[in-house]
Structures are given as C-alpha cells and as structure tokens.
Design an enzyme around this catalytic site. Structure first.
Site, mmCIF file in Angstrom:
data_model
loop_
_atom_site.group_PDB
_atom_site.id
_atom_site.type_symbol
_atom_site.label_atom_id
_atom_site.label_comp_id
_atom_site.label_asym_id
_atom_site.label_seq_id
_atom_site.Cartn_x
_atom_site.Cartn_y
_atom_site.Cartn_z
ATOM 1 N N ASP A 9 -7.007 -5.164 -36.952
ATOM 2 C CA ASP A 9 -7.079 -6.460 -37.633
ATOM 3 C C ASP A 9 -7.475 -7.628 -36.740
ATOM 4 O O ASP A 9 -7.981 -8.633 -37.212
ATOM 5 C CB ASP A 9 -5.719 -6.793 -38.292
ATOM 6 C CG ASP A 9 -4.557 -6.743 -37.304
ATOM 7 O OD1 ASP A 9 -4.793 -6.463 -36.123
ATOM 8 O OD2 ASP A 9 -3.411 -6.973 -37.724
ATOM 9 N N HIS A 10 -7.256 -7.500 -35.420
ATOM 10 C CA HIS A 10 -7.417 -8.679 -34.560
ATOM 11 C C HIS A 10 -8.842 -8.905 -34.062
ATOM 12 O O HIS A 10 -9.141 -9.973 -33.549
ATOM 13 C CB HIS A 10 -6.487 -8.558 -33.343
ATOM 14 C CG HIS A 10 -5.099 -9.057 -33.609
ATOM 15 N ND1 HIS A 10 -4.311 -8.557 -34.607
ATOM 16 C CD2 HIS A 10 -4.371 -10.030 -33.007
ATOM 17 C CE1 HIS A 10 -3.147 -9.191 -34.596
ATOM 18 N NE2 HIS A 10 -3.165 -10.091 -33.641
ATOM 19 N N ASP A 68 3.367 -6.897 -31.676
ATOM 20 C CA ASP A 68 2.836 -8.163 -32.139
ATOM 21 C C ASP A 68 4.029 -9.055 -32.431
ATOM 22 O O ASP A 68 5.023 -8.594 -32.993
ATOM 23 C CB ASP A 68 1.997 -7.974 -33.406
ATOM 24 C CG ASP A 68 1.281 -9.260 -33.761
ATOM 25 O OD1 ASP A 68 0.121 -9.421 -33.345
ATOM 26 O OD2 ASP A 68 1.895 -10.116 -34.435
ATOM 27 N N ARG A 122 0.915 -20.334 -36.242
ATOM 28 C CA ARG A 122 0.804 -20.970 -34.923
ATOM 29 C C ARG A 122 -0.288 -22.014 -34.942
ATOM 30 O O ARG A 122 -1.327 -21.818 -35.575
ATOM 31 C CB ARG A 122 0.440 -19.941 -33.860
ATOM 32 C CG ARG A 122 1.525 -18.929 -33.687
ATOM 33 C CD ARG A 122 1.624 -18.402 -32.282
ATOM 34 N NE ARG A 122 2.941 -17.835 -32.161
ATOM 35 C CZ ARG A 122 3.194 -16.608 -31.710
ATOM 36 N NH1 ARG A 122 2.211 -15.857 -31.283
ATOM 37 N NH2 ARG A 122 4.423 -16.179 -31.652
ATOM 38 N N SER A 142 2.758 -15.155 -28.154
ATOM 39 C CA SER A 142 2.465 -13.756 -28.463
ATOM 40 C C SER A 142 3.154 -12.794 -27.494
ATOM 41 O O SER A 142 3.532 -13.175 -26.386
ATOM 42 C CB SER A 142 0.958 -13.570 -28.422
ATOM 43 O OG SER A 142 0.622 -12.416 -27.710
ATOM 44 N N ARG A 174 1.873 -10.228 -25.981
ATOM 45 C CA ARG A 174 0.925 -9.416 -25.209
ATOM 46 C C ARG A 174 1.402 -9.150 -23.772
ATOM 47 O O ARG A 174 1.724 -10.065 -23.031
ATOM 48 C CB ARG A 174 -0.460 -10.063 -25.225
ATOM 49 C CG ARG A 174 -0.536 -11.378 -24.514
ATOM 50 C CD ARG A 174 -1.862 -12.080 -24.785
ATOM 51 N NE ARG A 174 -1.889 -12.561 -26.158
ATOM 52 C CZ ARG A 174 -2.371 -13.754 -26.518
ATOM 53 N NH1 ARG A 174 -2.902 -14.551 -25.636
ATOM 54 N NH2 ARG A 174 -2.357 -14.137 -27.771
#
Ligand code: SF4
Length: 753
Positions: A95-96, A160, A448, A643, A645
């Site tokens: 999706d990203h 995520d 965000r 995030s 990550r």
C-alpha cells in the site's frame, strides 16, 4: 483466505482460563486491556500482577501484519532467522509505494511497473514462508486487516504505527519495528513494558456534523503528542457503544498521534454487526459466547478512577467538529474557533486541496457521509473551489462504494479517486507545483500532518479533520468556512447552506468485490525461490552487525545535536526514499537529513570534526565510518516519535553511530534502537543537553558493568580542555543488554536457531 477460525477458537478457549488466573493474582476487577494482555502472556511469563509502566512482560501475539515499505526489511531480517515457515499467521500489504498523481488506474499500473522488483520479492518471500500476500491495489493495511483479520480479544503486532486501528474491533494491536515482527514470526515471545492505562469515558451520542474522528481530535488536543506515551487508551461508556466499528477504528488509529501504545474498545453489538457485515458471522457467534471477557468488568466502568491511571470524559452530544493543525496533530480547534485561529495566525485561508481517505477514514460509512455532501454540492449548484481527492481504504470498499454510486457523485463534484493505497498520506504525492514551496493550505482526513509529510513542501499548512469537514471545506475552498453556521454562494448567485451529512455504517446490499487482491502462500514453500537481484539498488540481503567489542567506547565524535522535534520522518525521511526501504546502504543516505542542527539551525548541515568543514549528515557520518571512528547523536524531547520504521535505527547503526542520547524517546523508536544493538540513552538531567558543544569528543563509560537500572556515564571533552560528565539513564533489561552485546537482537535469534 480471510481469517483463521481455528486459531480464534483456540484463543477463545484459552481466554476465560487465563483471565480467571489473572483475577487471582491481580485481586481486583479487570479492565478490558488487562484481560487481553493477561490472556496473551507467553508460555514463559508466569501469572503475576505486573506493575504498570515498569514491568517488562513477554507476550505471544496471534498475528503479524506488515506493510510493503516496512515488510522489506522485516522479511530480509526474517530470512536471517533460519526458519522455514512463520510461526503465527502473517500478512503483507502493498500500500505504501503507490504514488498518487493522475488517478487510481494509471497510478496503480505505474506503481506496479516501477516497484516490480520489490513486489516480486515480497510475493516470493511471502509464498516461501507461508505469509498471505495482498497485492498492490488491494487496499491499505489497516483497513484490510479490520475487514479480514481483526477479532475481539485478539493480539496483533504490525510493522506500521497505525496498527492500533484494529482496536476498533476489540483487538490489542500494536505498531512495532520490523525486528519485533521478525521475532514473532520466528516464534519468539514479544516483549512490552506493561502499559499504563488511560480510560476515556464516552457519554452521549454523536449527531449532525460531528464524527468519530472528532473524538480523537479532541483527545489529541487534551493529551498532546506525548500524553499517551507508555499507555493503552481504553474507551468505554454508552457513547462508545453507540459508535460504529469503523468509527472506533478511526479513533484507535489516530491514537498513535498521542503516542499511545495502542487504543481499544470493548466488544459490543456494533462489533458483531461489522463482523457479520464483513462475512464473519461465525467469529461474532464465538465472541458472543465469551462476551463478558471481551469488555472490562462492570466495577471498573462504574468507578474508572480506581482502575485507570488517568480518566478523561467526553460527552459526544456536546462535542463539536474539530480541525487540528497545522504541522502537528494535537493543535486542536473546535470548528467554532477555527476561523479566528486561521486569521490570527495568518495561515493561508484559501484551501488548495481537500483529501479524504487513508487508513484512518476510508470506511464505507466515511465515504457515504462525505458523498452525501458531494451530492448536495451537485444539487445546490455549488462548484467545489478546492481540488478534492478520495482514497478508498480497500478494494472491497472501493468496489462497494462504486456499486452504490458514491464514486460517480464525487466525480460530478470534480473529485479524483486515487488508488486504494496510502498515496499523499505518506508523501507519495506527485503534487504539481510543490517544488515551488509556496505557502498554501490543505486539509485531510488522514492522521499525521507534520511539515513536508504530504507533499515535501515545508510551507504546506496541513490540517486534519473528519471526511465530512474536509469535504465541506473543499467545497467552500476556504478554511474559514464553518459549515454549521455559514452559507455559500452557488453558481446562480444564491446563498445556500450545506445540510448535515448522512451516511450508512454498513452497505444495505452488503459488501461486494470481484478481486480483493489476495494471494495465498504455497502449502510447502521449500522449493520457492526468493527473488532478489544482486545488482538491485532497492533490495540488499543483510549482513550481521558486529558484536560489541567488550570495552567502553572512547573518542566518539558528535554527529549532530538535533534541536526540537525529531520524528522518524526527520531521521529517515519517507517520500522519495521509500523506494530504498529494502536496501540499507542506499537508504542510509537519508539519515537525519531532516533533523535541525542546534548549532546552525540548518537541516542536513553538520560540522565534520575531521576536516572542520560543514557537510551533509550521511556523508559526514560515512567519513567517520571510513576513519573507523564512532559517533553519537544528541536529541531533544520525544526523539523518534511518529512512524515505527526501524530504518531510523538501522541507518545510524549501519553507518557507525554508537549511541543516541536524548531528553526522552518515543517508545517504538527506543525499542528499535535496542534491537539493532545501539545504545539508547536519556539525560538524567535534561538540562545537560545545553552543555554539549559542537567540537566535543565523547566517551561512554560503564559498559563493562552494563546492568538493568544502572545508569551509564557519558563524558564530553570540550575543545578548550574542560569536560562535563553526564549521567545517562537507560531502560535496558537483561535480555536487551544481551542484544547490545551480541550486536543486535537478530544476532541472538540466529545463534539460537
Ligand atoms: S497513516 Fe497513511 S501512510 Fe500510514 S498506513 Fe495509514 S494511509 Fe498509509
């Protein structure tokens, strides 16, 4: 494809037994959060009363979900773990990486072309290790999870930070780094500091223009971006029961913006209706069988102040629609005060673009309510003054809203439907003219709104609101328009008012979809080849990080003293860098390029202590690495918020940064640093931050006796021959100290496998 009914039966068989055991040791009524946490203790975690905010506890989650940007590194790491199959049901969601530019079809086909090697890698590695694969275009991870996998009383981790979305369906769902996902897929327990509990009592009922989104916009204003740190937010009360399951998902989703570990609602009739509406009546029937265990005890909700660490009460009947921003999601404005705030602060009142969708607000209910306003615009001869885009959350939602005519309605209003993906929400937005960096305003129903997140332009003032308010303001083209009180001039010169939005929680004809975009893994993946080209600049197989050398660290350089907000977006920027998420060397060229250097107030400009010249942060750090010199990064409050990550932790590790010393950390980032074998330290006295000078040479002492609860000592040797010794706290437990010693958590897993 969709859910693992046998796994859920097993969880529900265990749940009452484990909760009964917890009751005995806790000795008082239990919140819902405690019930689910205690029901998911790992085998090794003896039943005991855990201390909130201090005890580290091992859990056994039921599921893992990964999005494509973070899945690359998680699965590259999993490949190193020496297992043939994942230990718990896991899925990957593409999706990203889909950039929004023209519209759904063209953007999707361009993304498939551009990201082919990444999609091929993810499809093949999923196929090999028993992981469900959701193809590009299938939808946004959290919406797909809510529709297919979330279940009341379950526990899930996801790579995520908006994984908590599944809390809307009564699941403890927590955003983690890829390294944590790798552990759980490898069958290891997952560790979490037992959270504090914030109770939010909702009374009354939403009506008119107010939506579920306004609950979390209000909560964000109360708690701020730090207020939920280390806590799980549990919503309850008659108001909670009146919200749709997807509305609850919106609230839990955006709970990530207050730093909460996760947020959760109890199981109720709305949850059952959503489960049935998404083809899971059998799960609803099972949940009904243990319903008393899928909500908090009545005593807790009768006197919440006795059982929660903090209680907030919101009356939904009195709640106004909110608009939050710009630049931070906790700057909350009730709509009645927003126009004045726009004028007083000089924010651009002209609204350039309204964007609805994202994992936060892309349900059938959201889209149907926004479409009711679009229909009014058409009927009342209003021409939308702003650009307007719609991102459906999943192919199932897109297909259904197309069937029900909503996409045609948006089209008539001039809206553009984007692919079922993250798009502008993660900076994947080829916004024309953004490079000119003009001051402008946009409003989204995302979660965000940090500077540059949507379009890379630091002068884009991004505001967050419900899809209804976004649509109304896009029609007006004006941020100072209040749809509750103001009128608009239509194409015939008449003054018209927008009526309250209307919508449906679930489609009356049911959901429909032709191809949901799911690909099941091979039953036996032993012969499946994982596709990674050795020449790829987007994927790179990993090498292990070196183990700790066994001595204190001496003679380190100060790479940067970061000033103010330093989110994971500042540490490892998204947007164009997303394409390197599977290539550690290449993505490391974005390390800390968004952080503000405290000595010159510039981004991506730090002094190279070897040459005295100013240069880019990654290049400077590569120079230290080449010279065999370690460095440290100093930071401000809530370092690493945003995030989940792990690249933000792996990049400094890869380039030779040895420690991050800050006033305070965001939880996920602190854990990610530990997993990668970094030192994550905090100033015992935050004012010591001011003592650190640009040319300092630094020693970290106490590592040979590194122990839980025992601070380390960091000595800053200044250029004038003086020095300051700073006490550095840490939150490492014994297991995490072993990660540091081994060089990373993965190094330990591999050794055990
Ligand atoms: S917050 Fe935005 S980028 Fe993150 S999963 Fe949701 S839609 Fe995608």
């Amino acid at each position: 494809m969709a859910f693992d009914i046998e796994m859920i039966k097993e969880v529900y068989a265990q749940t009452p037994v484990r909760i009964a055991a917890a009751r005995k040791v806790v000795g008082k009524p239990l919140t819902l959060t405690e019930k689910i946490l205690y029901a998911h203790l790992s085998e090794g975690a003896a039943s005991q009363a855990f201390k909130r905010g201090t005890s580290y506890v091992d859990f056994q989650p039921d599921r893992v979900a990964m999005q494509d940007a973070t899945a690359q590194m998680a699965l590259l790491q999993f490949m190193q773990a020496g297992r043939s199959q994942v230990a718990v049901p896991s899925t990957v969601h593409c999706d990203h990486l889909i950039q929004a530019e023209i519209g759904a079809d063209k953007d999707l086909s361009k993304a498939k072309d551009k990201n082919k090697e990444v999609y091929d890698f993810l499809a093949s590695v999923s196929n090999k290790y028993g992981i469900g694969f959701w193809k590009p275009g299938a939808g946004i991870i959290h919406q797909v999870v809510l529709e297919n996998y979330a279940f009341p009383g379950g526990m899930m981790i996801g790579t995520d930070s908006h994984t908590p979305n599944a809390g809307g369906l009564g699941m403890i769902a927590i955003g983690v780094g890829g390294a944590d996902a790798c552990d759980v897929m490898a069958g290891l327990p997952w560790e979490l500091k037992f959270p504090k509990l914030i109770g939010v009592k909702l009374t009354g009922k939403l009506s008119g223009w107010t939506a579920a989104k306004d609950v979390i916009l209000k909560v964000a204003g109360i708690l701020t971006v730090k207020g939920g740190t280390g806590a799980i937010v549990e919503y309850f009360g008659e108001g909670a029961r009146s919200l749709s399951a997807t509305g609850k998902g919106t609230i839990c989703n955006m709970g990530a913006e207050i730093g909460a570990t996760t947020s959760i609602f109890g199981y109720d009739e709305k949850s059952a209706a959503y489960l049935s509406g998404t083809g899971r009546s059998d799960i609803a029937a099972l949940a009904n069988g243990i319903a008393e265990h899928l909500t908090g005890d009545p005593e807790v909700y009768a006197q919440p102040e006795l059982y929660f660490d903090q209680v907030i009460e919101i009356n939904l009947s009195e709640l106004e629609p909110h608009v939050n921003g710009p630049f931070t999601p906790d700057l909350a404005w009730p709509i009645s005060k927003f126009a004045a705030a726009v004028r007083e602060n000089g924010w651009p009142a002209k609204l350039d673009v309204g964007l609805i969708g994202s994992c936060t607000n892309s349900s059938y209910e959201d889209i149907s309510r926004a479409a009711s306003l679009a229909q009014q615009a058409v009927d009342k001869k209003l021409v939308a003054k702003s650009e307007y885009t719609i991102t459906p959350g999943s192919e199932q939602v897109r297909f259904t809203v197309a069937r029900d005519g909503f996409l045609d309605t948006f089209d008539k209003m001039g809206g553009v439907v984007l692919a079922n993906a993250c798009g502008p929400c993660i900076g994947q937005w080829a916004r024309h003219g953004a490079e000119k960096q003009e001051r402008n305003s946009i409003i989204t129903s995302f979660n965000r709104n940090f500077a540059k997140r949507a379009d890379g332009n630091p002068n884009t003032h991004s505001f967050v609101a419900s899809p209804e308010i976004v649509t109304a303001l896009a029609i007006a083209g004006d941020l100072t328009f209040n749809p509750l009180t103001d009128t608009l001039t239509n194409s015939e010169g008449n003054q018209v008012r927008l009526d309250e939005p209307r919508g449906l929680e679930l489609p009356t004809k049911g959901f429909a979809v032709e191809d949901a975009g799911y690909q099941a893994p091979a039953a036996d993946g032993s012969t499946v080849q994982v596709l990674v080209a050795p020449t790829s600049d987007r994927l790179q197989l990993l090498d292990s990080f070196a183990a700790w050398e066994g001595v204190d660290l001496k003679g380190l350089k100060l790479l940067i003293k970061a000033k103010g907000k330093c989110t994971t977006d500042h540490i490892s920027m998204a947007g164009p860098w997303l394409k390197y998420r599977g290539h550690l060397d290449n993505i490391s060229n974005n390390m800390l390029i968004g952080a503000v250097n405290a000595y010159n107030d510039a981004t991506n400009s730090v002094k190279n202590q070897l040459t005295g010249a100013y240069g880019e942060v990654p290049a400077t750090q590569r120079a230290y690495k080449a010279a065999g010199i370690g460095s440290i990064v100093v930071g401000d409050e809530n370092y690493g918020e945003g995030s989940s990550r792990e690249h933000a932790a792996m990049e400094p590790r890869f380039l030779g940064v040895r420690a991050i010393l800050v006033k305070s950390f965001a939880r996920i980032h602190e854990t990610n640093l530990k997993k990668q074998g970094m030192l994550a330290l905090t100033f015992a006295n935050p004012a010591d931050y001011d003592l650190i000078q640009e040319n300092d040479v630094i020693d970290i002492n106490g590592l040979t006796t590194f122990a839980p609860g025992k601070p380390l000592e960091v000595v800053f040797h200044h250029a004038n021959g003086t020095s300051h010794t700073v006490v550095a706290n840490h939150t490492y437990n014994q297991g995490q100290i072993e990660w540091f010693k081994a060089g990373s958590a993965l190094n330990l897993i591999k050794a055990k496998a």
